[in-house]
Design a protein around this motif. Structure first.
Motif, short mmCIF file in Angstrom:
data_model
loop_
_atom_site.label_atom_id
_atom_site.label_comp_id
_atom_site.label_asym_id
_atom_site.label_seq_id
_atom_site.Cartn_x
_atom_site.Cartn_y
_atom_site.Cartn_z
N PRO A 53 0.67 -1.41 -0.06
CA PRO A 53 -0.06 0.03 -0.17
C PRO A 53 0.91 1.33 -0.20
O PRO A 53 0.24 2.32 -0.56
CB PRO A 53 -0.91 -0.21 1.17
N ILE A 54 1.90 1.29 0.57
CA ILE A 54 3.05 2.33 0.82
C ILE A 54 3.45 2.72 -0.80
O ILE A 54 3.33 3.85 -1.09
CB ILE A 54 4.31 2.22 1.67
N PHE A 55 3.47 1.63 -1.54
CA PHE A 55 3.87 1.69 -2.87
C PHE A 55 2.93 2.40 -3.74
O PHE A 55 3.02 3.28 -4.37
CB PHE A 55 4.47 0.45 -3.68
N PHE A 56 1.56 2.10 -3.51
CA PHE A 56 0.59 2.72 -4.21
C PHE A 56 0.30 4.22 -3.95
O PHE A 56 -0.23 4.86 -4.66
CB PHE A 56 -0.81 1.69 -4.28
N LEU A 57 0.44 4.26 -2.55
CA LEU A 57 0.46 5.71 -2.10
C LEU A 57 1.39 6.49 -2.99
O LEU A 57 1.20 7.80 -3.36
CB LEU A 57 0.68 5.72 -0.51
N LEU A 58 2.70 5.99 -3.08
CA LEU A 58 3.74 7.01 -3.77
C LEU A 58 3.32 7.10 -5.09
O LEU A 58 3.70 7.94 -5.96
CB LEU A 58 5.09 5.91 -3.76
N ILE A 92 0.35 7.47 -6.43
CA ILE A 92 -0.79 8.27 -6.31
C ILE A 92 -0.14 9.75 -6.13
O ILE A 92 -0.51 10.78 -6.72
CB ILE A 92 -1.86 8.06 -5.25
N ILE A 93 0.34 10.05 -4.89
CA ILE A 93 1.21 11.13 -4.52
C ILE A 93 2.68 11.35 -4.90
O ILE A 93 3.34 10.94 -4.16
CB ILE A 93 1.08 11.32 -2.87
N GLN A 94 2.78 11.82 -5.99
CA GLN A 94 4.27 11.91 -6.50
C GLN A 94 4.53 13.51 -6.31
O GLN A 94 4.04 14.31 -6.21
CB GLN A 94 4.35 11.79 -7.84
N GLY A 95 5.74 13.36 -5.64
CA GLY A 95 6.44 14.70 -5.27
C GLY A 95 6.12 15.45 -4.21
O GLY A 95 6.09 16.56 -3.78
N GLY A 96 5.62 14.60 -3.04
CA GLY A 96 5.26 14.88 -1.66
C GLY A 96 6.51 15.15 -1.10
O GLY A 96 7.53 14.86 -1.33
N PRO A 97 6.34 15.77 0.36
CA PRO A 97 7.43 16.02 1.15
C PRO A 97 8.12 14.83 1.57
O PRO A 97 9.38 14.94 1.98
CB PRO A 97 6.86 16.92 2.15
N TYR A 98 7.21 13.73 1.84
CA TYR A 98 7.93 12.47 2.19
C TYR A 98 8.06 11.52 1.50
O TYR A 98 8.12 10.11 1.61
CB TYR A 98 7.05 12.04 3.64
N THR A 99 8.18 11.83 0.20
CA THR A 99 8.21 10.87 -0.76
C THR A 99 9.59 9.72 -1.02
O THR A 99 9.38 8.80 -1.10
CB THR A 99 8.14 11.64 -2.12
N ALA A 100 10.67 10.52 -0.67
CA ALA A 100 12.16 9.74 -0.68
C ALA A 100 12.09 8.86 0.77
O ALA A 100 12.50 7.68 0.56
CB ALA A 100 13.05 10.91 -0.49
N LEU A 101 11.44 9.34 1.73
CA LEU A 101 11.54 8.56 2.75
C LEU A 101 10.46 7.28 2.68
O LEU A 101 10.71 6.24 3.15
CB LEU A 101 10.71 9.37 4.06
N LEU A 102 9.36 7.45 2.01
CA LEU A 102 8.21 6.59 1.87
C LEU A 102 9.01 5.50 0.72
O LEU A 102 8.62 4.28 0.90
CB LEU A 102 7.15 6.96 1.55
N CYS A 107 9.48 1.60 1.73
CA CYS A 107 8.79 0.57 0.75
C CYS A 107 9.67 -0.40 0.10
O CYS A 107 9.48 -1.43 0.39
CB CYS A 107 8.09 1.56 -0.31
N LEU A 108 10.71 0.17 -0.39
CA LEU A 108 11.74 -0.63 -1.12
C LEU A 108 12.50 -1.64 -0.07
O LEU A 108 12.51 -3.00 -0.47
CB LEU A 108 12.76 0.12 -2.00
N SER A 109 12.82 -1.12 1.19
CA SER A 109 13.67 -1.88 2.07
C SER A 109 12.54 -3.09 2.47
O SER A 109 12.74 -4.32 2.91
CB SER A 109 14.12 -1.27 3.05
N LEU A 110 11.33 -2.83 2.79
CA LEU A 110 10.50 -3.70 3.48
C LEU A 110 9.88 -4.51 2.36
O LEU A 110 9.87 -5.92 2.90
CB LEU A 110 9.01 -3.11 3.89
#
Length: 98
Positions: free
Chosen positions: A46-51, A53-63, A67-70
């Motif tokens: 779901p974090i990937f799908f959130l990314l 949908i929300i491209q370029g948000g303030p926490y995009t890199a952190l998410l 997402c990738l490590s999990l």
């Protein structure tokens, strides 16, 4: 992964955590061996799908790192859980024969 050491370290940390928790669950109950790898995959999807949908948000890199490590930890953890499950099943069948 060689270009971004933070992603590599987070992935290794996630893999070790999922392996460790899977090993602990295998000692307690055999049927809960797949819990943590599937949980890691279930959280990261779901974090990937959130990314997406929300491209370029303030926490995009952190998410993205989360997402990738999990996802990688859960994916490799599934193979480890599969190995543990087969090993415990074989050990259980050998002990029942005695």
């Amino acid at each position: 992964m060689n270009d971004d050491p933070l992603l590599g370290y987070l992935t290794l940390l996630s893999i070790f955590i999922v392996f460790f928790l899977t090993h602990l669950m295998a000692k307690k109950k055999q049927k809960h061996v797949f819990l943590f790898p599937l949980l890691a995959l279930g959280i990261s999807f779901p974090i990937f799908f959130l990314l997406v949908i929300i491209q370029g948000g303030p926490y995009t890199a952190l998410l993205f790192y989360l997402c990738l490590s999990l996802w990688n930890g859960g994916f490799f953890g599934l193979f480890y859980a599969w190995y543990l499950h087969a090993k415990l099943k074989r050990h259980k069948s050998i002990n029942q024969r005695r």
